[in-house]
Write a protein that holds these residues in place. Structure first.
Motif, PDB file in Angstrom:
ATOM      1  N   UNK A  45      43.575 -85.514  15.653  1.00 47.69           N
ATOM      2  CA  UNK A  45      42.242 -85.556  16.249  1.00 47.69           C
ATOM      3  C   UNK A  45      41.730 -86.991  16.347  1.00 47.69           C
ATOM      4  N   UNK A  46      42.093 -87.849  15.397  1.00 45.32           N
ATOM      5  CA  UNK A  46      41.707 -89.260  15.481  1.00 45.32           C
ATOM      6  C   UNK A  46      42.333 -89.908  16.720  1.00 45.32           C
ATOM      7  N   UNK A  47      43.597 -89.615  16.966  1.00 45.78           N
ATOM      8  CA  UNK A  47      44.280 -90.177  18.135  1.00 45.78           C
ATOM      9  C   UNK A  47      43.688 -89.622  19.433  1.00 45.78           C
ATOM     10  N   UNK A  48      43.304 -88.368  19.410  1.00 45.84           N
ATOM     11  CA  UNK A  48      42.684 -87.731  20.575  1.00 45.84           C
ATOM     12  C   UNK A  48      41.342 -88.396  20.890  1.00 45.84           C
ATOM     13  N   UNK A  49      40.531 -88.605  19.855  1.00 48.71           N
ATOM     14  CA  UNK A  49      39.229 -89.246  20.032  1.00 48.71           C
ATOM     15  C   UNK A  49      39.386 -90.679  20.514  1.00 48.71           C
ATOM     16  N   UNK A  50      40.346 -91.403  19.943  1.00 51.79           N
ATOM     17  CA  UNK A  50      40.588 -92.783  20.372  1.00 51.79           C
ATOM     18  C   UNK A  50      41.022 -92.837  21.837  1.00 51.79           C
ATOM     19  N   UNK A  51      41.815 -91.856  22.259  1.00 52.66           N
ATOM     20  CA  UNK A  51      42.248 -91.806  23.659  1.00 52.66           C
ATOM     21  C   UNK A  51      41.054 -91.624  24.587  1.00 52.66           C
ATOM     22  N   UNK A  52      40.089 -90.812  24.160  1.00 53.51           N
ATOM     23  CA  UNK A  52      38.891 -90.615  24.976  1.00 53.51           C
ATOM     24  C   UNK A  52      38.142 -91.929  25.164  1.00 53.51           C
ATOM     25  N   UNK A  53      38.060 -92.712  24.087  1.00 53.96           N
ATOM     26  CA  UNK A  53      37.385 -93.993  24.189  1.00 53.96           C
ATOM     27  C   UNK A  53      38.062 -94.919  25.191  1.00 53.96           C
ATOM     28  N   UNK A  54      39.380 -94.952  25.173  1.00 49.66           N
ATOM     29  CA  UNK A  54      40.116 -95.809  26.093  1.00 49.66           C
ATOM     30  C   UNK A  54      39.975 -95.316  27.533  1.00 49.66           C
ATOM     31  N   UNK A  55      39.954 -94.010  27.709  1.00 51.97           N
ATOM     32  CA  UNK A  55      39.797 -93.456  29.052  1.00 51.97           C
ATOM     33  C   UNK A  55      38.409 -93.755  29.616  1.00 51.97           C
ATOM     34  N   UNK A  56      37.395 -93.656  28.753  1.00 52.92           N
ATOM     35  CA  UNK A  56      36.044 -93.993  29.216  1.00 52.92           C
ATOM     36  C   UNK A  56      35.975 -95.469  29.583  1.00 52.92           C
ATOM     37  N   UNK A  57      36.627 -96.304  28.782  1.00 51.19           N
ATOM     38  CA  UNK A  57      36.652 -97.726  29.075  1.00 51.19           C
ATOM     39  C   UNK A  57      37.366 -98.048  30.376  1.00 51.19           C
ATOM     40  N   UNK A  58      38.281 -97.174  30.773  1.00 52.33           N
ATOM     41  CA  UNK A  58      39.026 -97.369  32.016  1.00 52.33           C
ATOM     42  C   UNK A  58      38.284 -96.797  33.214  1.00 52.33           C
ATOM     43  N   UNK A  59      37.085 -96.267  32.961  1.00 54.89           N
ATOM     44  CA  UNK A  59      36.257 -95.775  34.061  1.00 54.89           C
ATOM     45  C   UNK A  59      36.363 -94.299  34.353  1.00 54.89           C
ATOM     46  N   UNK A  60      36.937 -93.530  33.419  1.00 51.80           N
ATOM     47  CA  UNK A  60      37.101 -92.100  33.639  1.00 51.80           C
ATOM     48  C   UNK A  60      36.164 -91.279  32.763  1.00 51.80           C
ATOM     49  N   UNK A  61      35.803 -90.095  33.236  1.00 52.94           N
ATOM     50  CA  UNK A  61      35.185 -89.095  32.375  1.00 52.94           C
ATOM     51  C   UNK A  61      36.316 -88.585  31.479  1.00 52.94           C
ATOM     52  N   UNK A  62      36.237 -88.779  30.155  1.00 57.22           N
ATOM     53  CA  UNK A  62      37.407 -88.498  29.311  1.00 57.22           C
ATOM     54  C   UNK A  62      37.856 -87.040  29.289  1.00 57.22           C
ATOM     55  N   UNK A  63      36.908 -86.120  29.130  1.00 57.03           N
ATOM     56  CA  UNK A  63      37.282 -84.722  28.932  1.00 57.03           C
ATOM     57  C   UNK A  63      36.390 -83.827  29.783  1.00 57.03           C
ATOM     58  N   UNK A  64      37.011 -83.013  30.630  1.00 57.20           N
ATOM     59  CA  UNK A  64      36.259 -82.131  31.525  1.00 57.20           C
ATOM     60  C   UNK A  64      35.896 -80.832  30.816  1.00 57.20           C
ATOM     61  N   UNK A  65      34.631 -80.462  30.898  1.00 53.38           N
ATOM     62  CA  UNK A  65      34.229 -79.140  30.436  1.00 53.38           C
ATOM     63  C   UNK A  65      33.279 -78.560  31.466  1.00 53.38           C
ATOM     64  N   UNK A  66      32.642 -77.440  31.133  1.00 49.55           N
ATOM     65  CA  UNK A  66      31.733 -76.778  32.064  1.00 49.55           C
ATOM     66  C   UNK A  66      30.862 -75.817  31.280  1.00 49.55           C
ATOM     67  N   UNK A  67      29.922 -75.220  31.981  1.00 47.11           N
ATOM     68  CA  UNK A  67      29.069 -74.203  31.373  1.00 47.11           C
ATOM     69  C   UNK A  67      29.718 -72.839  31.509  1.00 47.11           C
TER      70      UNK A  67
END
Length: 414
Positions: free
Chosen positions: A165-187
């Protein structure tokens, strides 16, 4: 909008449908000189009305005199649709997407004496008190993270090295830094379901009997691994890795956003694969098993796919059983249903995209498929409550609030 004749009447706005139903025979359950089977079907972006019409035409062709009449669920669940019909004294013959429990088993025909049911997927896992009431076409796995290969390349990420989970969270940070929405969800139902796909893989791999123990009062949400996943999820919202506006996004629109490269990762079941195939995006998408803080890979949260039940009050029970047998044992019908929703079944193969093949490899390597059934079936209504509680994280609730809320709700169910 109670029923619609297959092929003769199409889907339209409610006033037109009601008029069409009358023109096509209204509530009559007898086709001219034959039998009409009324079947509640699940409608999704993959499983359209046209899909069911085309599939069931194969049964009609092989069974002259039998007409299959779709019962569309619309915005309600198959279970709610069935209960509406039963309350009105107008039972259908067959229902799809319903899994019987000890409390509801009496509504359905006992298929235990039908020898063919023993060979259907997960038949014993879904038995109630040793009796088979539901049969399925295949199985799904759902603890999957689909990712945009271009986004990962831009962020310098290697999907094979995201295990915790630490690696998953860190990946989200790098993806956001690269200009992406890290994780897609919905209602809608998506929020709670994605949380289950992730958290259940970790918690239930460590303790497969957790749900049964919760029912017995031996464990709680507030004192379990679920709290850690709730804290992680809340942290992603606070950091902007999950957008607070996501609750206003529909399932279909969230899926489209990921397919169009608006977001980098998407937690979803194997039934996402046909949507990627249809959009011709499969080669651009990779997949890995959800990260956990325990063993990796974890078990895959999964379930029976395309489940069918015969309604006990069906006026054509023998014919309904024969129809369900065809739907779950006929090779052509099986392959069609598997392919339509990206499902899997031992002994049956069909042409798969590169993405579908990758999902199959994950299933082949998973130590277990975690099924919530039998003693490990949650209390009725839990998925709706979980969805509501997970969505409250977006509006200020804490992980502790949600865990306590889930425990309070569960305890209130008697």
């Amino acid at each position: 909008m109670r029923t619609m004749w297959r092929r003769a009447c199409g889907l339209a706005v409610a006033p037109v449908v009601m008029a069409s139903a009358v023109a096509c025979g209204g509530g009559s359950d007898q086709a001219a000189g034959g039998t009409t089977l009324r079947v509640i079907v699940n409608i999704t972006p993959n499983l359209t009305e046209k899909y069911w019409n085309d599939l069931f035409a194969g049964y009609e062709k092989a069974h002259p005199g039998v007409t299959v009449k779709l019962e569309l669920t619309g915005t309600i669940s198959a279970d709610a649709k069935l209960r509406q019909d039963l309350a009105a004294g107008d039972p259908p013959d067959v229902a799809q997407q319903i899994v019987p429990t000890a409390d509801t088993a009496s509504l359905f025909a006992d298929l235990s004496d039908e020898s063919w049911t023993a060979k259907t997927p997960l038949a014993d896992q879904y038995a109630v008190d040793g009796k088979r009431y539901v049969v399925g076409v295949g199985e799904q796995i759902q603890s999957l993270v689909f990712y945009d290969k271009a986004a990962f390349a831009k962020a310098g990420l290697d999907a094979t090295k995201i295990r915790t989970m630490d690696e998953f969270t860190a990946a989200m940070g790098r993806l956001k830094g690269a200009g992406y929405k890290p994780l897609q969800t919905a209602g809608q139902w998506v929020t709670g379901s994605q949380f289950s796909m992730m958290a259940d893989a970790g918690v239930l791999t460590d303790n497969p009997e957790w749900t049964a123990q919760r029912t017995a009062g031996k464990v709680s949400f507030a004192d379990s691994g679920y709290v850690d996943y709730l804290k992680r999820y809340k942290g992603w919202i606070d950091k902007g890795y999950l957008e607070k506006s996501a609750l206003g996004v529909t399932y279909a629109d969230g899926q489209t956003a990921f397919l169009n490269g608006k977001s980098a990762m998407y937690i979803m079941g194997s039934y996402f694969v046909p949507a990627a195939d249809a959009a011709k995006k499969s080669d651009n998408i990779g997949v890995f098993s959800v990260p956990t803080d325990g063993d990796y890979p974890s078990g895959q949260f999964g379930n029976i796919s395309n489940p069918y039940v015969v309604v006990n009050k069906s006026p054509h029970k023998a014919e309904a059983i024969d129809f369900v047998k065809w739907a779950t044992t006929n090779p052509k019908a099986i392959k069609s249903q598997l392919a339509s929703d990206g499902n899997l079944r031992s002994g049956f193969s069909y042409p798969m995209s590169s993405l579908g093949t990758s999902v199959q490899k994950i299933l082949d390597k998973t130590p277990s498929v975690i099924v919530k059934s039998g003693a490990n079936q949650p209390i009725a209504g839990f998925s709706d409550e979980l969805n509501k509680q997970i969505q409250s994280l977006y509006t200020g609730a804490s992980a502790k609030d949600v865990a306590d809320g889930l425990d309070k709700w569960w305890n209130s169910q008697g």
